[in-house]
Design an enzyme around this catalytic site. Structure first.
Site, PDB file in Angstrom:
ATOM      1  N   HIS A   1       0.923  -1.108   0.053  1.00  0.00           N
ATOM      2  CA  HIS A   1       0.140  -0.086   0.053  1.00  0.00           C
ATOM      3  C   HIS A   1       0.833   1.164   0.014  1.00  0.00           C
ATOM      4  CE1 HIS A   1      -2.176   3.227   2.370  1.00  0.00           C
ATOM      5  NE2 HIS A   1      -2.864   3.132   1.095  1.00  0.00           N
ATOM      6  N   SER A   2       0.629   2.079  -0.765  1.00  0.00           N
ATOM      7  CA  SER A   2       1.092   3.597  -0.895  1.00  0.00           C
ATOM      8  C   SER A   2       2.738   3.401  -1.138  1.00  0.00           C
ATOM      9  CB  SER A   2       0.967   4.241   0.208  1.00  0.00           C
ATOM     10  OG  SER A   2       1.422   5.523   0.329  1.00  0.00           O
ATOM     11  N   MET A   3       3.506   3.859  -0.263  1.00  0.00           N
ATOM     12  CA  MET A   3       5.027   3.591  -0.443  1.00  0.00           C
ATOM     13  C   MET A   3       5.475   2.209  -0.096  1.00  0.00           C
ATOM     14  SD  MET A   3       6.148   6.550  -1.367  1.00  0.00           S
ATOM     15  CE  MET A   3       7.828   6.631  -0.918  1.00  0.00           C
TER      16      MET A   3
ATOM     17  N   THR B   1      -0.074   3.524  -4.761  1.00  0.00           N
ATOM     18  CA  THR B   1       1.423   3.919  -4.843  1.00  0.00           C
ATOM     19  C   THR B   1       1.993   4.645  -5.874  1.00  0.00           C
ATOM     20  OG1 THR B   1       2.023   1.478  -4.187  1.00  0.00           O
ATOM     21  CG2 THR B   1       3.632   2.710  -5.045  1.00  0.00           C
TER      22      THR B   1
END
Length: 885
Positions: free
Chosen positions: A124-126, A153
């Site tokens: 998730h995300s970074m 991301t």
């Protein structure tokens, strides 16, 4: 919690690895004798490892449904909720820790019969970027990962490039994926973006770089994912049930029955992901569906010769086959379109190649060509692509207690495709494009001409009118963007008035000539009016969405121009002008924008680029954004005007807050006469050395914050000095007036020699007040500039405070060297005044420097915010030199 090797635990004390479980499953796996398929979840910026529950819990329910024939073991990494989107110094550390975790996870399966050789990763995300960065490690084996799914991301660039470590990390990862694209063909990557509700990471950043892996990478927006059809915010994408179900269904379809692990076949992996995330045919996934099917059963066969057919079923116990002979339609029509509101996963439409008078003996299943939409499944076939088919067959199974409708029609593509030119950006919503769809067809395609740039944003209004008042199925409107998977789908009742927002996440590639389409899956016997207008608010919204991260650059640039104007006024008139007045006079976009535009234009020529590179100058950020189709006309002007407004109100805020706090302070403490100190004293030297030591041994941002607070308190001292001067000036005037009144009856005249000192003293007092006012205005501007430096360095301070129990020294520190210079500068400026600068030989240079520094800041800062403090620091350094030279 999974016990890690001592060496790993000692090297990464802040990080942990967990296995997720619940109920009996958790109890059975406490001994870590695992037999499932490993999936590793990586949280993002400030994310919790407990977010793995969203996937783990649904996967466990799915495994229970298949009696644990297959099941997944979900692992999660605890990154201590680090702010890796704002501080890039720990990204490499996280990547290396994940590598160690993968090796630990695979060892847990030992020599079991179906031991995995790779791990699937969900980031998730970074966390998704960290997963991609694994492939850049020298000792990492690419075969350890075969499947990577990322959620919201930012793959293309950081949202806020606040330090060099962050931008360097992105450059290394993206360059590796582009250069080594051929080596990564065995890795299947899916990137899911949140859409327009995600205000933290715009979806354009979540699309994987275009040059990498055309056949093994897929990027979609959640609003286009079948069965989801909704936008999510940045955190909700982890918990959105529709997306979780799509992901878990894909995981189970990816299992190879022979190895009981995720399949090693890259083509199957991509076909599964396309099935669940791009085009769902409303059927269960089959790797090799049967080419031919025999249509059996005691169903009634009915021949339909009409070009348009609709059929409603309610509580019918008899099944039917409707056959449509194609020979009579091929000459008049080019396409056939069918829809079915029965949303089960069985086959329903077939193509016949061998027919007798009334029945089809052998058929090909055309249901795989269908597409699932909200409330209906549809299929459109080009007759030219199926020359061997003699009939189309629609199967209607018994409908006991169910109600649904079917419809088919033959049509020419030209008759159902209309073109609608979009309105110009500068129409400001005053003009509109309209089109009226009078036909009674089931499908219309409205092609939007000249809609290809991200700065375009429109409101589309669809008004439906029907000829009768009977109950009708809802209409489905889909805005289809052919060059990327970012469609949006809306369901509307009929009749109704519907509003649709039309804007892009990605601009149209240069080699693409397709047109965006508004697909209207209509209700029969209804009229549709489509009205399109430019939406000025949404255009501004697009500018903010794509360029909000550059706002600090434009704000500081405006303040720096104002600062230069104040120095120029001080040099020419001896008086420092007010911040707000000087901002209006000097902060002009035409002073900075033309030069940047000229450089961007010249960089299109090879000779200029060679000269530019020979000077070791970085590429202008505007040129990079232009190459990414994210820079458009007038955007810089709009951002500059936004920056001017914010700079004005920040100046008002600092001026007001200083006066407010000082007035409160003066009510408590009677001001005394303040003696002016030297700029450099042993006490100040000790203060500088102590703060430099703090910066070197702990965190540079912490030292910057301390000197900032000292400077803020020192500004009180300046206000005190100003008030003290006023008080003493008033006291001297009052004493003169009293002495004159007391000697009014004295006959002896006052000599001219006695009046000279009084005039000199009065002039001295007024000069002191003027100097205090000038210095106060200058210090307010410096404080305003310095506040933005503190804000830009704040993330590394927060990161350091959160990790203080693990390490006292922030390593690496993005602002340690800058902090040392700033400490020395502000310690001197804290006690400086404008009187020392007026006679300086360097004042002319110091007054002119902010303009080229502002130009350089706007040229090299929007995509590299960490460069902003360097330009400000250089300008303040010239100010310090003016106090001595």
């Amino acid at each position: 919690k999974i016990k890690l090797p001592k060496k790993t635990a000692r090297r990464y004390p802040a990080y942990e690895l967990y296995l997720y479980g619940e109920g009996n499953y958790a109890e059975e796996n406490k001994n870590l004798l695992l037999t499932g398929i490993p999936v590793l979840f990586l949280p993002g910026n400030a994310g919790s490892y407990k977010q793995v529950r969203s996937l783990g819990s649904i996967a466990l329910r799915k495994a229970e449904d298949v009696d644990f024939k297959y099941h997944f073991n979900f692992f999660s990494v605890n990154f201590n909720e680090e702010l890796v989107a704002l501080y890039g110094g720990s990204l490499q550390r996280q990547t290396k820790f994940v590598h160690e975790c993968i090796k630990v996870i695979l060892k847990l399966y030992g020599d079991q019969e179906f031991a995995p050789s790779s791990v699937a990763i969900v980031g998730h995300s970074m966390g998704g970027l960290v997963a991609r960065a694994l492939l850049t490690l020298k000792n990492f084996k690419p075969e350890l990962i075969t499947l990577l799914i990322t959620q919201a991301t930012p793959h293309v660039a950081p949202v806020m490039p606040l330090d060099k470590y962050l931008t360097d990390f992105y450059t290394a990862v993206n360059n590796h994926w582009i250069l080594k694209a051929q080596d990564l063909r065995n890795l299947t990557t899916l990137s899911v973006a949140g859409g327009f509700r995600d205000y933290q990471v715009r979806s354009g950043l979540a699309f994987l770089p275009r040059l990498s892996q055309h056949d093994s990478a897929l990027s979609v927006v959640s609003s286009a994912v079948p069965r989801a059809w909704a936008s999510t915010d940045h955190l909700s994408i982890v918990w959105c049930k529709e997306l979780i179900l799509a992901t878990i269904r894909a995981f189970f379809d990816l299992i190879d029955e022979n190895t009981r692990q995720i399949t090693e076949d890259p083509k199957k992996r991509m076909s599964v992901l396309n099935h669940h995330f791009v085009r769902h045919p409303a059927k269960m996934f089959e790797e090799n569906p049967e080419a031919f099917t025999e249509l059996t059963g005691a169903f009634t066969w009915i021949t339909v010769k009409a070009s348009k057919w609709t059929y409603s079923v309610y509580n019918d116990s008899d099944g039917k086959y409707f056959t449509f002979p194609l020979a009579s339609h091929r000459k008049s029509y080019s396409h056939v379109y069918c829809e079915n509101s029965m949303l089960d996963t069985s086959s329903w439409i077939y193509g016949c190649m061998n027919t007798n008078s009334s029945m089809c003996l052998e058929a090909t299943d055309l249901s795989w060509r269908a597409e699932l939409l909200p409330a209906t499944k549809v299929v459109m076939l080009k007759l030219q692509d199926y020359p061997s088919l003699s009939h189309i067959v629609i199967q209607v199974p018994p409908a006991v207690g169910n109600k649904y409708t079917l419809g088919c029609e033959f049509f020419k593509e030209d008759s159902r495709t209309v073109q609608l030119p979009v309105t110009h950006l500068f129409s400001l919503g005053l003009s509109s494009s309209k089109i009226l769809l009078n036909s009674s067809g089931l499908l219309y395609n409205v092609q939007l001409q000249h809609f290809n740039q991200i700065y375009q944003a429109f409101k589309i209004y669809i008004e439906s009118h029907c000829y009768s008042l009977k109950e009708r199925k809802p209409s489905v409107y889909r805005l289809h963007i052919p060059w990327s998977h970012e469609d949006s789908v809306i369901v509307a009742k009929v009749p109704s008035f519907t509003e649709i927002s039309a804007k892009l996440h990605i601009a149209q590639p240069q080699n693409d000539s397709t047109l965006p389409e508004l697909n209207i899956y209509s209700s029969p016997d209804c009229q549709y009016e489509v009205i399109l207008k430019t939406s000025l608010l949404q255009v501004l919204g697009q500018i903010i969405r794509f360029h909000a991260g550059a706002f600090p650059v434009y704000i500081v640039s405006n303040i720096l121009l104002t600062y230069g104007g104040q120095l120029s006024t001080l040099r020419s008139t001896g008086q420092c002008s007010d911040f707000s007045l000087e901002l209006v006079r000097t902060a002009k976009p035409y002073k900075v924008e033309p030069l940047i535009s000229i450089v961007v234009f010249l960089q299109g020529f090879n000779w200029f680029r060679e000269i530019w590179e020979s000077l070791s100058l970085p590429e202008v950020d505007a040129a990079v954004l232009t190459s990414q189709d994210a820079w458009f006309p007038l955007v810089s002007l709009i951002l500059f005007l936004f920056g001017t407004g914010i700079a004005y109100w920040s100046g008002v805020f600092f001026s007001t807050s200083l006066r407010l706090f000082s007035s409160l302070w003066l009510t408590l403490i009677r001001p005394t006469v303040l003696q002016k100190d030297k700029l450099i004293t042993p006490r100040r030297l000790c203060g500088v050395l102590s703060l430099v030591l703090v910066s070197w041994t702990t965190c540079g941002a912490f030292a910057i914050l301390i000197i900032y607070l000292q400077y803020f308190m020192g500004s009180y001292k300046l206000v005190h000095g100003f008030v003290t001067s006023v008080f003493h000036f008033q006291d001297s005037d009052h004493s003169k007036e009293t002495s004159q009144n007391s000697s009014i009856h004295t006959v002896k005249p006052q000599s001219s020699k006695d009046s000279v000192p009084e005039a000199t003293q009065s002039l001295s007092n007024s000069t002191t007040i003027a100097e205090a006012v000038n210095s106060l205005k200058m210090h307010i501007t410096i404080l305003n500039l310095f506040s933005w430096i503190v804000l830009l360095n704040l993330p590394s301070l927060i990161y350091w405070l959160k990790n203080l129990r693990y390490n006292v020294r922030l390593d690496p520190d993005p602002c340690r060297s800058t902090a040392i210079i700033i400490i020395c500068i502000l310690e001197i400026l804290m006690n400086s005044s404008t009187s020392e600068m007026k006679s300086s030989k360097l004042l002319k240079i110091a007054a002119k420097a902010p303009l080229p520094l502002s130009v350089a800041m706007l040229a090299f800062g929007p995509m590299h915010l960490y460069r902003v403090p360097h330009f400000v620091t250089f300008s303040l350094l010239l100010h310090v030199l003016c106090c001595f030279v």
